[in-house]
Structures are given as structure tokens and as C-alpha cells.
Design a protein around this motif. Structure first.
Motif, PDB file in Angstrom:
ATOM      1  N   THR A  12       0.828  -1.209   0.000  1.00 53.67           N
ATOM      2  CA  THR A  12       0.000   0.000   0.000  1.00 53.67           C
ATOM      3  C   THR A  12       0.862   1.259   0.000  1.00 53.67           C
ATOM      4  OG1 THR A  12      -1.727  -1.185   1.185  1.00 53.67           O
ATOM      5  CG2 THR A  12      -1.861   1.213   1.193  1.00 53.67           C
ATOM      6  N   ASP A  13       1.931   1.255   0.777  1.00 52.48           N
ATOM      7  CA  ASP A  13       2.813   2.416   0.851  1.00 52.48           C
ATOM      8  C   ASP A  13       3.707   2.532  -0.386  1.00 52.48           C
ATOM      9  OD1 ASP A  13       1.813   3.114   3.346  1.00 52.48           O
ATOM     10  OD2 ASP A  13       3.347   1.960   4.410  1.00 52.48           O
ATOM     11  N   GLN A  15       3.154   1.194  -3.567  1.00 52.44           N
ATOM     12  CA  GLN A  15       2.499   1.180  -4.869  1.00 52.44           C
ATOM     13  C   GLN A  15       2.535   2.524  -5.611  1.00 52.44           C
ATOM     14  OE1 GLN A  15      -1.498  -0.346  -4.851  1.00 52.44           O
ATOM     15  NE2 GLN A  15      -1.435  -0.791  -7.035  1.00 52.44           N
ATOM     16  N   PRO A  16       2.353   3.652  -4.953  1.00 52.84           N
ATOM     17  CA  PRO A  16       2.413   4.914  -5.704  1.00 52.84           C
ATOM     18  C   PRO A  16       3.777   5.180  -6.356  1.00 52.84           C
ATOM     19  CG  PRO A  16       1.415   5.269  -3.554  1.00 52.84           C
ATOM     20  CD  PRO A  16       1.961   3.871  -3.554  1.00 52.84           C
ATOM     21  N   TYR A  17       4.814   4.622  -5.792  1.00 51.44           N
ATOM     22  CA  TYR A  17       6.166   4.847  -6.312  1.00 51.44           C
ATOM     23  C   TYR A  17       6.584   3.778  -7.316  1.00 51.44           C
ATOM     24  CZ  TYR A  17       6.015   7.769  -2.224  1.00 51.44           C
ATOM     25  OH  TYR A  17       5.632   8.694  -1.299  1.00 51.44           O
ATOM     26  N   ASP A  19       5.393   2.209  -9.987  1.00 47.79           N
ATOM     27  CA  ASP A  19       4.328   2.244 -10.991  1.00 47.79           C
ATOM     28  C   ASP A  19       4.645   1.475 -12.269  1.00 47.79           C
ATOM     29  OD1 ASP A  19       6.281   3.899 -12.053  1.00 47.79           O
ATOM     30  OD2 ASP A  19       4.939   5.577 -12.442  1.00 47.79           O
ATOM     31  N   ARG A  58      11.398   2.405  -8.542  1.00 44.93           N
ATOM     32  CA  ARG A  58      10.372   2.815  -9.512  1.00 44.93           C
ATOM     33  C   ARG A  58       9.802   1.608 -10.250  1.00 44.93           C
ATOM     34  NH1 ARG A  58       9.109   7.806 -12.790  1.00 44.93           N
ATOM     35  NH2 ARG A  58       7.090   7.148 -13.572  1.00 44.93           N
ATOM     36  N   THR A  91       0.890   1.358 -13.812  1.00 50.21           N
ATOM     37  CA  THR A  91       0.696   2.373 -14.837  1.00 50.21           C
ATOM     38  C   THR A  91       1.429   1.998 -16.113  1.00 50.21           C
ATOM     39  OG1 THR A  91       0.552   4.042 -13.096  1.00 50.21           O
ATOM     40  CG2 THR A  91       0.949   4.846 -15.336  1.00 50.21           C
ATOM     41  N   LYS A 144       3.607  11.916 -18.072  1.00 50.40           N
ATOM     42  CA  LYS A 144       3.457  13.075 -17.190  1.00 50.40           C
ATOM     43  C   LYS A 144       3.053  14.309 -17.993  1.00 50.40           C
ATOM     44  CE  LYS A 144       4.498  11.600 -13.081  1.00 50.40           C
ATOM     45  NZ  LYS A 144       3.412  11.370 -12.190  1.00 50.40           N
TER      46      LYS A 144
END
Length: 149
Positions: A12-13, A15-17, A19, A58, A91, A144
Motif C-alpha cells: 500500500t505504501d 504502490q504509488p512509487y 508504478d 520505480r 501504470t 506526465k
């Protein structure tokens, strides 16, 4: 990072990084002699090093699809696997291979196919490594840029 280094609790912590998913595809057909299979795995490892080492933090490397040849049915299998990885929340999905025919595939569910021949990795100057780094960074930057517009 390797998939096996991530616990359910940490995901959970992280996953945003993390991608970007790397999906290694060896391209073995089953008829290889033991040293040929070993050479193929070493070549794939060398290609993965180009992305895993500089982009740790990453990218997540998933288990390799070893017995996957350039046949159409295997291409469909890789295509489905890439789609499933995207549904799992990545992503970007990047197929990584040292197999020249697989490196020439066109896959709708993969954002990038990274192919470097073992010979290209041995040349001084590391042009292949530089090119692959530029391609993956361009992938991230272009996404981005689209989000900013």
C-alpha cells in the motif's frame, strides 16, 4: 525491486512509487541444451540489470515467462499477461527480453518492449544501456506531459 521483496503490508505504501512492472520473457522453446538455456537466462539477466539497478524504487520485476516462443499463441499469452498486470494497478508495463524475435513484437498492453542483444551489452561505451534508459525515461515523461495538459 523484485516482486518477492514486497510484502502485502508494504505494498500500500510502495504502490504509488512502484508504478512500472518489468515482465521478463526468456523465449525458451524447450528444445535447448542445458548450456543454451543457461545462456538465455544469463542474457535476460543482463538486460534486466539495465533497468532494475538504475531504476530501483520505480520498477517491480515480476517472474519471468521462460517457455514462451515467438509463436502467435505465445504472443497472445504475453499480451494477456501484460493486460492483467495493468489491471493489477501498474501504470506502465515493460516487456524485457534478450530474444530478438520477441523484441520485435508489437503488444497493445505493453508500453515498451526492451530488447538488447547480449553482444550490444558487451561493447564499450554502453550505448545500448544509454538508449534503453532514454526510452524508459521518455515513456515516463510523455505520460506526465499528457497529465499536465
Amino acid at each position: 525491486m523484485k516482486f518477492s521483496e514486497i510484502t502485502e503490508k508494504d505494498w500500500t505504501d510502495l504502490q504509488p512509487y512502484l508504478d512500472t512492472c518489468l515482465l521478463p520473457v526468456t523465449g525458451l522453446g524447450g528444445g535447448e541444451q542445458p548450456w543454451e538455456a543457461g545462456d538465455a537466462l544469463e542474457s535476460l539477466r543482463d538486460v534486466l540489470d539495465v533497468l532494475e539497478i538504475p531504476y530501483k524504487g520505480r520498477v517491480v520485476t515480476y517472474p519471468a515467462l521462460h517457455y514462451c516462443t515467438p509463436e502467435d499463441t505465445d504472443r497472445e499469452y504475453v499480451e494477456r499477461t501484460c493486460g492483467q498486470l495493468r489491471k493489477a494497478g501498474f501504470t506502465y508495463v515493460v516487456v524485457v527480453t534478450a530474444h530478438p524475435e520477441i523484441g520485435a513484437w508489437q503488444l497493445q498492453n505493453a508500453d515498451l518492449i526492451v530488447h538488447i542483444s547480449p553482444e550490444a551489452l558487451r561493447y564499450p561505451g554502453q550505448e545500448a544501456k544509454k538508449e534503453i534508459g532514454e526510452r524508459i525515461e521518455q515513456l515516463w515523461f510523455s505520460k506526465k506531459s499528457e497529465e499536465i495538459r
